[in-house]
Design an enzyme around this catalytic site. Structure first.
Site, short mmCIF file in Angstrom:
data_model
loop_
_atom_site.label_atom_id
_atom_site.label_comp_id
_atom_site.label_asym_id
_atom_site.label_seq_id
_atom_site.Cartn_x
_atom_site.Cartn_y
_atom_site.Cartn_z
N ASP A 57 2.90 -18.90 3.90
CA ASP A 57 2.35 -20.01 3.10
C ASP A 57 1.77 -21.10 3.99
O ASP A 57 0.75 -21.70 3.66
CB ASP A 57 3.38 -20.58 2.12
CG ASP A 57 4.77 -20.60 2.68
OD1 ASP A 57 5.66 -19.98 2.09
OD2 ASP A 57 4.95 -21.23 3.74
N TYR A 105 0.83 -1.21 0.00
CA TYR A 105 0.00 0.00 0.00
C TYR A 105 0.86 1.26 0.00
O TYR A 105 0.41 2.31 -0.41
CB TYR A 105 -0.93 0.03 1.22
CG TYR A 105 -2.34 -0.45 0.92
CD1 TYR A 105 -2.64 -1.17 -0.23
CD2 TYR A 105 -3.38 -0.19 1.81
CE1 TYR A 105 -3.92 -1.61 -0.49
CE2 TYR A 105 -4.68 -0.64 1.55
CZ TYR A 105 -4.94 -1.35 0.41
OH TYR A 105 -6.21 -1.78 0.16
N ASP A 125 -4.26 -9.26 2.66
CA ASP A 125 -5.28 -9.14 1.62
C ASP A 125 -5.69 -10.53 1.14
O ASP A 125 -6.86 -10.91 1.12
CB ASP A 125 -4.66 -8.32 0.47
CG ASP A 125 -5.68 -7.90 -0.56
OD1 ASP A 125 -6.88 -8.10 -0.33
OD2 ASP A 125 -5.27 -7.37 -1.61
N LYS A 146 6.51 -13.62 6.02
CA LYS A 146 7.27 -14.43 5.06
C LYS A 146 8.76 -14.18 5.32
O LYS A 146 9.55 -13.91 4.42
CB LYS A 146 6.84 -14.00 3.64
CG LYS A 146 7.34 -14.85 2.52
CD LYS A 146 6.76 -16.25 2.50
CE LYS A 146 7.46 -17.08 1.42
NZ LYS A 146 7.32 -18.52 1.63
#
Ligand code: NAD
Length: 446
Positions: free
Chosen positions: A308, A187, A332, A254
């Site tokens: 993940d 963003y 998101d 991540k």
């Protein structure tokens, strides 16, 4: 306080002092009706909230709604789709709830001011035939509201309602809240075209300073994740867990690949719980090192998961998660994947929360083809109102609505979208009700 088009009704102004919300018995709450089916779902939501508050507090409390104008409604009043006054009123009232807002798609799109239909020419609306109100494209009101009010936490509760067809075998175990960072990561990202001066300069700089090679024909993206931005989001998630008495907070990242953005987000999470919530939390490491794997009474577990793996975990072991704090982009994906687990977007509530202001919202769009037909499912906005009541500390009224909605769905008194899904699953005892009818079905079951 005086505003040009908005009259603040008589009632108690909500205050936020030292991060604590103070709510009187008759709080003034902003209400932005929204475009398209906002016309239908907003009165249905207000009827349900009014009935729940009346039932919970026997007339001692009530919500005083203050209409705030944005979107197509505001274009008619102010000649602009997002007047500064709308932002100022929300800031002043501290709590508001909103329907969906149109974002015209593409450079040449025009939007009908009445039904929110989009078309590629001005003049008469092709759908509703009104001639006096087709307006040209403008930027997303939702995004601008979040930016102007610095609503940095996008909060999405995901829970299962018995009777809603779901693709997941463990859907009944799904009951968690996603706190997605709303201002950083992609963003606040910068994307530079391949071959551009900046892209080439960055490629050269990295080569000079680190010796690492990036192909010359690469586009370059930059995603900032700061300590300040991460900690204020994670703080909100932890405060929510404490206030709602929830068992865990999970930092999703991540960091195995991106150590100093995603990985730092996770590190900031553990730092924050140690510095600010000390005795309330135990980490997963402590759980095994100190408590032999047995969660000590009254504590909240702080843990982290690689992005993940969390997509697998919410499907295979959803019951192990209650609050998830996530950077912007993964948040998101995760929000939409999670809502699919429990049957789709129709029942997904949402809120955008900052230090003082909280704006609750339906998460679906304006569905213009159904505007004014009293047909669509008001569930997303009604559940957003449940979040709003929880935020205000009116948990008794919130629980009544959740109970009423759960029972209405279980009984098969649902709008066309859920009716179709339920019949598709072979259920024959389903009664299709209108948008306002679904509100009534909830009220009857509180
Ligand atoms: P949409 O959610 O408006 O509609 C897609 C389809 O989903 C509809 O045709 C309808 O079949 C179904 N649907 C949506 N809400 C429903 C409800 N409450 N009950 C039953 N069925 C429902 O998405 P879209 O068509 O992509 O977008 C239309 C407009 O809404 C665009 O201008 C878009 O920018 C805007 N939008 C706004 C928000 C928001 O304000 N938060 C979110 C998404 C889209």
């Amino acid at each position: 306080m005086k505003f040009e088009h908005v009259t603040i009704p008589e009632g108690d102004l909500i205050q936020v002092k030292n991060g604590q919300i103070e709510v009187g018995d008759h709080p003034v709450v902003g209400c932005l009706r929204g475009d398209g089916i906002g016309l239908d779902i907003t009165p249905a939501m207000q009827a349900v909230v009014g009935a729940a508050v009346e039932k919970a507090y026997g007339g001692k409390r009530s919500i005083v709604w203050c209409p705030v104008y944005a979107g197509l409604e505001s274009l008619q009043r102010y000649g602009t789709e997002l007047p500064q006054e709308a932002v100022d009123v929300i800031q002043y009232l501290k709590v508001a709830i909103k329907g969906p807002f149109t974002t015209p798609i593409g450079e040449e799109t025009h939007v009908c001011l009445y039904c929110a239909h989009q078309q590629y020419h001005g003049g008469t609306c092709d759908k509703c035939g009104k001639t006096d109100g087709v307006t040209k494209r403008f930027r997303s009101i939702n995004v601008r509201l979040r930016q102007m009010l610095d609503l940095y936490a996008c909060v999405r509760p995901i829970r299962y309602f018995e009777g809603v067809p779901s693709p997941n075998k463990y859907a009944d175990k799904v009951d968690f809240v996603i706190f997605r960072e709303n201002t950083e990561d992609v963003y606040a990202g910068h994307d530079f075209e391949r071959g551009s001066d900046v892209a080439l300069a960055v490629i050269n700089l990295i080569k000079e300073m680190t010796g690492r090679q990036i192909r010359e024909d690469s586009g370059i993206g930059i995603k900032p994740i700061s300590e300040f931005g991460s900690k204020r989001l994670i703080r909100k998630a932890c405060q929510w867990a404490v206030k709602q008495g929830l068992p865990s907070v999970t930092f999703v990242h991540k960091g195995n690949i991106m150590k100093f953005t995603e990985g730092s987000f996770c590190k900031y999470g553990y730092e924050l719980v140690a510095d600010e919530f000390g005795d309330k939390f135990v980490t997963e490491k402590d759980l095994w090192d100190k408590y032999n794997g047995q969660m000590p009474e009254g504590k909240i577990l702080a843990k982290d998961r690689i992005a993940d793996s969390i997509f697998q975990q919410i499907q295979t072991r959803p019951g192990e998660y209650s609050v998830l704090a996530v950077p912007n982009l993964n948040g998101d994906y995760l929000s939409d994947a999670a809502i699919a687990l429990v049957g789709g977007l129709g029942l997904g509530p949402g809120a955008n929360i900052g230090d003082e202001v909280a704006l609750f919202e339906a998460t679906h769009g304006t569905a213009p083809k159904y505007t004014g037909m009293d047909k669509v499912n008001p569930g997303s906005l009604i559940l957003s109102a449940v979040m709003m009541l929880n935020h205000m500390g009116w948990n008794e009224a919130a629980d009544l609505i959740s109970k009423g909605m759960g029972q209405a769905i279980k009984d098969g008194h649902v709008t066309y979208d859920l009716e179709r899904l339920m019949r598709g699953e072979g259920r024959t005892d389903v009664t299709k009700v209108s948008c306002s009818g679904f509100g009534q079905a909830i009220i009857e079951r509180m």
